[in-house]
Design a protein around this motif. Structure first.
Motif, short mmCIF file in Angstrom:
data_model
loop_
_atom_site.label_atom_id
_atom_site.label_comp_id
_atom_site.label_asym_id
_atom_site.label_seq_id
_atom_site.Cartn_x
_atom_site.Cartn_y
_atom_site.Cartn_z
N ARG A 116 0.83 -1.21 0.00
CA ARG A 116 0.00 0.00 0.00
C ARG A 116 0.87 1.26 0.00
O ARG A 116 0.61 2.20 -0.77
CB ARG A 116 -0.94 -0.01 1.21
N ASP A 117 1.89 1.29 0.84
CA ASP A 117 2.74 2.47 0.93
C ASP A 117 3.53 2.69 -0.36
O ASP A 117 3.67 3.83 -0.83
CB ASP A 117 3.70 2.34 2.11
N ALA A 118 4.04 1.61 -0.94
CA ALA A 118 4.81 1.74 -2.18
C ALA A 118 3.91 2.19 -3.32
O ALA A 118 4.31 3.02 -4.16
CB ALA A 118 5.49 0.42 -2.53
N TYR A 119 2.69 1.68 -3.36
CA TYR A 119 1.77 2.06 -4.43
C TYR A 119 1.34 3.52 -4.31
O TYR A 119 1.18 4.22 -5.31
CB TYR A 119 0.54 1.15 -4.42
N ALA A 120 1.18 3.98 -3.08
CA ALA A 120 0.75 5.37 -2.86
C ALA A 120 1.75 6.36 -3.44
O ALA A 120 1.35 7.46 -3.87
CB ALA A 120 0.56 5.63 -1.37
N SER A 121 3.01 5.99 -3.47
CA SER A 121 4.03 6.91 -3.99
C SER A 121 4.42 6.59 -5.43
O SER A 121 5.30 7.26 -5.99
CB SER A 121 5.29 6.85 -3.11
N ALA A 122 3.78 5.61 -6.05
CA ALA A 122 4.10 5.23 -7.42
C ALA A 122 3.45 6.18 -8.41
O ALA A 122 2.37 6.74 -8.16
CB ALA A 122 3.66 3.80 -7.69
N ALA A 123 4.09 6.35 -9.55
CA ALA A 123 3.56 7.26 -10.56
C ALA A 123 2.45 6.61 -11.38
O ALA A 123 1.52 7.29 -11.83
CB ALA A 123 4.70 7.70 -11.48
N ARG A 124 2.52 5.30 -11.58
CA ARG A 124 1.57 4.61 -12.46
C ARG A 124 0.45 3.98 -11.65
O ARG A 124 0.69 3.35 -10.62
CB ARG A 124 2.30 3.54 -13.28
N ARG A 125 -0.78 4.15 -12.13
CA ARG A 125 -1.94 3.53 -11.48
C ARG A 125 -2.22 2.17 -12.13
O ARG A 125 -2.00 1.97 -13.32
CB ARG A 125 -3.19 4.41 -11.62
N ASP A 126 -2.71 1.22 -11.33
CA ASP A 126 -2.98 -0.13 -11.83
C ASP A 126 -4.17 -0.68 -11.05
O ASP A 126 -4.11 -0.81 -9.83
CB ASP A 126 -1.74 -1.01 -11.64
N LEU A 127 -5.24 -1.00 -11.76
CA LEU A 127 -6.47 -1.45 -11.11
C LEU A 127 -6.25 -2.75 -10.34
O LEU A 127 -6.79 -2.93 -9.24
CB LEU A 127 -7.58 -1.64 -12.14
N ALA A 128 -5.47 -3.66 -10.89
CA ALA A 128 -5.22 -4.94 -10.20
C ALA A 128 -4.53 -4.71 -8.86
O ALA A 128 -4.87 -5.35 -7.86
CB ALA A 128 -4.37 -5.85 -11.08
N SER A 186 8.17 -6.99 -8.80
CA SER A 186 9.12 -6.88 -9.91
C SER A 186 9.30 -5.44 -10.36
O SER A 186 10.30 -5.11 -11.00
CB SER A 186 8.65 -7.74 -11.09
N GLU A 187 8.35 -4.58 -10.03
CA GLU A 187 8.41 -3.17 -10.40
C GLU A 187 8.89 -2.27 -9.26
O GLU A 187 9.44 -1.19 -9.52
CB GLU A 187 7.03 -2.69 -10.85
N HIS A 188 8.71 -2.71 -8.00
CA HIS A 188 8.91 -1.78 -6.88
C HIS A 188 9.94 -2.22 -5.85
O HIS A 188 10.26 -1.44 -4.94
CB HIS A 188 7.58 -1.53 -6.18
N ALA A 189 10.48 -3.43 -5.94
CA ALA A 189 11.49 -3.84 -4.96
C ALA A 189 12.77 -3.02 -5.14
O ALA A 189 13.07 -2.54 -6.24
CB ALA A 189 11.80 -5.32 -5.11
N GLN A 190 13.53 -2.89 -4.07
CA GLN A 190 14.79 -2.15 -4.13
C GLN A 190 15.88 -2.98 -4.79
O GLN A 190 16.69 -2.46 -5.54
CB GLN A 190 15.24 -1.77 -2.71
N LEU A 191 15.92 -4.26 -4.50
CA LEU A 191 17.01 -5.11 -4.95
C LEU A 191 16.72 -5.74 -6.31
O LEU A 191 15.64 -6.32 -6.52
CB LEU A 191 17.28 -6.22 -3.93
N ASP A 192 17.69 -5.65 -7.23
CA ASP A 192 17.52 -6.29 -8.53
C ASP A 192 17.31 -7.80 -8.38
O ASP A 192 16.56 -8.41 -9.14
CB ASP A 192 18.75 -6.03 -9.40
N LEU A 193 17.98 -8.39 -7.39
CA LEU A 193 17.82 -9.82 -7.15
C LEU A 193 16.37 -10.18 -6.85
O LEU A 193 15.83 -11.16 -7.38
CB LEU A 193 18.71 -10.25 -5.98
N VAL A 194 15.72 -9.38 -6.02
CA VAL A 194 14.33 -9.63 -5.66
C VAL A 194 13.41 -9.34 -6.83
O VAL A 194 12.44 -10.07 -7.08
CB VAL A 194 13.94 -8.82 -4.41
N ARG A 195 13.69 -8.29 -7.58
CA ARG A 195 12.89 -7.99 -8.77
C ARG A 195 12.92 -9.16 -9.76
O ARG A 195 11.89 -9.58 -10.29
CB ARG A 195 13.40 -6.72 -9.45
N GLY A 196 14.12 -9.67 -10.02
CA GLY A 196 14.25 -10.79 -10.95
C GLY A 196 13.57 -12.05 -10.45
O GLY A 196 12.94 -12.78 -11.21
N PHE A 197 13.70 -12.29 -9.16
CA PHE A 197 13.04 -13.44 -8.53
C PHE A 197 11.53 -13.35 -8.70
O PHE A 197 10.87 -14.33 -9.05
CB PHE A 197 13.43 -13.44 -7.05
N ALA A 198 10.97 -12.15 -8.47
CA ALA A 198 9.53 -11.96 -8.59
C ALA A 198 9.07 -12.12 -10.03
O ALA A 198 8.01 -12.69 -10.29
CB ALA A 198 9.15 -10.58 -8.05
#
Length: 219
Positions: A116-128, A186-198
Motif C-alpha cells: 500500500r505504501d509503495a503504491y501510494a508513492s508510485a507514478a503509475r496507477r494499476d487497477l489490479a 518486480s516493479e517496486h522492490a529495491q534489490l535487482d535480485l528480488v525484482r528478478g526473482f519476482a
C-alpha cells in the motif's frame, strides 16, 4: 501443514550447502559462494514485506498440493509435485533473505502495508494493484488465499475427478493472487535480485495457470 519454522530450518541449511559448493540454487538466479550480507544492504520495505507475505502465501499452496499428492489424478499429482518442489525452494530463498536482513520471518499483520505504501508513492496507477490492496485493507487477507472452510471441503472430496476440479479452481485463484503480488514486486522492490526473482515467479505461475485452466475447460 508445513510450518514456516520447519521450512526455514531445512531450506536455510540447504541454501548454505549450495552456497558452499558455489553452485546455482536455481537456473534463473545464482547465489554464489561470495555472496555476503553487504550485497543485501539496500533492501527496502517491499523486499522484506514480499519475502514475508509470499512465504505465507506459498505455505497454503503447499498445503493444497500435499493433499493433491494423495487424492488427485496422476496428471494433477504431477503438477502438484512441481508446485511442492518449486515453492519449497522459493520459501528457502525468501526466508534465507529475511535471516540475512535480520527481519522477522512473518509480517506482524496481513494488511500488506508495504504494498500500500509503495503504491501510494508510485507514478503509475494499476487497477489490479488497487483491488489487491483494498482487499487486504478491508481485512479479507491476501487475494487468492483459500478460506479454512474451503480447505476442509477440498480435503473431504472423495473421488479423484471431483478433487481435480476443486483443487484446480482453488489453485488457479491462488496463483492469480500471487502473480499480482509478484508483478508489483518486480516493479517496486529495491534489490535487482528480488525484482528478478519476482518476475521469474510470476512467469512460472502464469504457465501453471494456463495448464490448469486448459484442464478445467476440458473437464
Amino acid at each position: 501443514m508445513i510450518t514456516l519454522g520447519a521450512a526455514v530450518i531445512s531450506s536455510v541449511s540447504w541454501m548454505a550447502r549450495s552456497v558452499q559448493r558455489g553452485n546455482a540454487i536455481d537456473s534463473r538466479i545464482t547465489v554464489a559462494s561470495t555472496t555476503t550480507e553487504a550485497a543485501f544492504a539496500k533492501q527496502g520495505p517491499v523486499d522484506i514485506g514480499f519475502a514475508q507475505d509470499m512465504s505465507v502465501h506459498h505455505e497454503q499452496a503447499l498445503t493444497m498440493a500435499y493433499l493433491a499428492l494423495n487424492k488427485a489424478s496422476p496428471r494433477v499429482r504431477l503438477l502438484a509435485q512441481g508446485i511442492v518442489t518449486q515453492q519449497l525452494k522459493e520459501i528457502g530463498y525468501m526466508q534465507g533473505w529475511l535471516l540475512l536482513w535480520q527481519a522477522p520471518g512473518m509480517a506482524p499483520d496481513d494488511e500488506m502495508r508495504w504494498m500500500r505504501d509503495a503504491y501510494a508513492s508510485a507514478a503509475r496507477r494499476d487497477l489490479a494493484y488497487e483491488q489487491f490492496i483494498d482487499s487486504c485493507a478491508q481485512g479479507h487477507g491476501m487475494p487468492g488465499m483459500a478460506s479454512p472452510q474451503e480447505l476442509e471441503a477440498l480435503a473431504a472430496v472423495p473421488s479423484p475427478a471431483a478433487f481435480d476440479a476443486a483443487f484446480l479452481a482453488l489453485m488457479v485463484r491462488h496463483h492469480q493472487g500471487a502473480v499480482v503480488m509478484a508483478r508489483f514486486v518486480s516493479e517496486h522492490a529495491q534489490l535487482d535480485l528480488v525484482r528478478g526473482f519476482a518476475r521469474a515467479m510470476a512467469a512460472e505461475q502464469q504457465q501453471e495457470m494456463a495448464q490448469m485452466l486448459s484442464w478445467l475447460r476440458a473437464s
